[in-house]
Scaffold this active site. Structure first.
Site, PDB file in Angstrom:
ATOM      1  N   LYS A  97       4.834 -21.680 -26.796  1.00  0.00           N
ATOM      2  CA  LYS A  97       4.904 -20.856 -25.585  1.00  0.00           C
ATOM      3  C   LYS A  97       5.266 -19.415 -25.955  1.00  0.00           C
ATOM      4  CE  LYS A  97       5.110 -20.422 -21.086  1.00  0.00           C
ATOM      5  NZ  LYS A  97       3.936 -20.530 -20.250  1.00  0.00           N
ATOM      6  N   LYS A 142      -0.062 -27.774 -14.196  1.00  0.00           N
ATOM      7  CA  LYS A 142      -0.072 -27.947 -12.730  1.00  0.00           C
ATOM      8  C   LYS A 142      -0.767 -29.258 -12.364  1.00  0.00           C
ATOM      9  CE  LYS A 142      -0.447 -22.992 -11.937  1.00  0.00           C
ATOM     10  NZ  LYS A 142       0.970 -22.738 -12.158  1.00  0.00           N
ATOM     11  N   LYS A 146       7.557 -24.690 -15.535  1.00  0.00           N
ATOM     12  CA  LYS A 146       8.168 -24.810 -14.205  1.00  0.00           C
ATOM     13  C   LYS A 146       7.477 -25.863 -13.317  1.00  0.00           C
ATOM     14  CE  LYS A 146       5.538 -22.252 -11.011  1.00  0.00           C
ATOM     15  NZ  LYS A 146       4.317 -22.228 -11.783  1.00  0.00           N
ATOM     16  N   GLY A 185       4.470 -17.285 -11.153  1.00  0.00           N
ATOM     17  CA  GLY A 185       5.070 -16.079 -11.741  1.00  0.00           C
ATOM     18  C   GLY A 185       4.671 -14.805 -11.004  1.00  0.00           C
ATOM     19  N   ASN A 186       3.512 -14.844 -10.327  1.00  0.00           N
ATOM     20  CA  ASN A 186       3.049 -13.650  -9.618  1.00  0.00           C
ATOM     21  C   ASN A 186       3.736 -13.476  -8.266  1.00  0.00           C
ATOM     22  OD1 ASN A 186       1.657 -15.998  -8.725  1.00  0.00           O
ATOM     23  ND2 ASN A 186       0.209 -14.695  -7.650  1.00  0.00           N
TER      24      ASN A 186
END
Ligand code: ADP
Ligand code: MG
Length: 332
Positions: free
Chosen positions: A136, A282, A220, A15-16
């Site tokens: 979320k 992740k 994601k 996201g960054n």
């Protein structure tokens, strides 16, 4: 086991990647950040790697939600699946143009045809347990009173966010299938860099032999793994805002890991070393990728993408220790 091409990789951008710490989120900042990614992707193409890209969209969905909520008396707000589609267009466009321009500038358009970003749906199950446990956080922060009023009016579920304030929470069901995966494969085979599954994909369920968008967000990294596995990429690279995966993260005993086997990763996962909603998915996605026949997954810093790909930075998640790092020889 499938034979995997070690030069073929799916890269998931955090996201960054587009709105980094301290940014206000101006278009100029978005372009500047896109060109940082473009520089990395062009360097990979230069070395002979074949790349599929995906990206997060948390900050951008937040922005769209804020726009929609602040204009709701003038313009009816869209649903979450449509907002997800908007972010795929938004970020896909930035990636297409910046990477294409960088490839052209370096004279690499003989190696790839260019970059194409897809609006891309991902199937989730209607009986996923996540539907009963929305977890979320998305969108703007409200006071308790505001949040409860919105919950009443919009049928939202709201909860206090540990970071402060009250927010809407939505289910995050496990992705099962990428609807347009065959199109991605054809484009890749035809020599395109493809951006797909952005923001985890537009969440849809199958019903009556058709698809329907749902009010959810898909992680994601988990969605990226489904696509990487469907495509049969050799490597799966997750780029975020930390250099390595840590044990005892955020404590004085924090220990960075250079590599872990999937057995070790599972053990650490169960011991609670990786926070849900951030490092947890992740690591889980990395375990799944290797279990599904992938050569190796990596987690590392976005600013060190090239080094992560060549095992000079980041954490490797592999089948067994001592597995050699595959590096493309520089071809330019
Ligand atoms: P992205 O947008 O890249 O998906 P996330 O915020 O979801 O980023 O995940 C990255 C974050 O995970 C890091 O900034 C870090 O704060 C957090 N994190 C949680 N557990 C760990 C861990 N064990 N090791 C490293 N980082 C961790
Ligand atoms: Mg994340």
């Amino acid at each position: 086991m499938l034979r995997r091409d070690p030069l073929f990789m799916l890269i998931a951008l955090g996201g960054n990647a587009f709105q980094s710490k301290g940014d206000r989120g101006t278009p100029q900042e978005y372009w500047r950040n896109a060109y940082i990614v473009a520089d990395m992707v062009a360097s990979l193409v230069e070395r002979g790697y074949k790349v599929v890209l995906t990206h997060g969209n948390g900050p951008q969905v937040g922005v769209i939600d804020l726009w929609m909520q602040s204009l709701r008396d003038k313009i009816p707000p869209m649903t979450l699946d449509i907002a997800g589609a908007m972010t795929q267009g938004w970020l896909g466009y930035l990636l297409m143009q910046s990477i294409d321009n960088e490839l052209a500038r370096r004279g690499l358009l003989d190696k790839v045809k260019g970059v194409v970003a897809l609006v891309n749906q991902v199937v989730v199950r209607r009986d996923d347990p996540a539907w009963n446990n929305p977890s979320k956080y998305i969108g703007a922060y409200y006071s308790k009173e505001e949040a409860e009023k919105l919950a009443e009016r919009e049928g939202w579920v709201v909860k206090p966010d540990p970071r402060g304030g009250w927010r809407r929470v939505v289910p995050s069901p496990d992705p099962v299938d990428n609807v347009e995966k065959e199109a991605v494969r054809k484009l890749v085979d035809d020599g395109w860099i493809v951006v797909a599954s952005g923001g985890g994909g537009i969440p849809v369920v199958r019903e009556n032999n058709g698809l329907r968008g749902v009010e959810a967000v898909i992680d994601k990294d988990l969605a990226a793994e489904r696509l990487a596995t469907a495509l049969g990429t050799g490597h799966f690279i997750i780029l975020t805002d930390v250099e390595k995966v840590y044990l005892n993260y955020g404590t004085p005993q924090a220990t960075p890991l250079d590599e872990m086997t999937i057995e070790e990763a599972k053990k650490y996962y169960e011991e609670g070393h990786f926070k849900p909603g951030s490092m947890g998915p992740k690591v889980l996605a990395s375990i799944r990728f290797v279990e599904h026949g992938g050569l190796e997954a990596r987690i590392g810093h976005l600013k060190r993408g090239l080094e992560v790909v060549e095992c000079n930075s980041g954490t490797r998640i592999l089948r067994k220790h001592g597995q050699p790092c595959f590096k493309a020889s520089k071809t330019s």
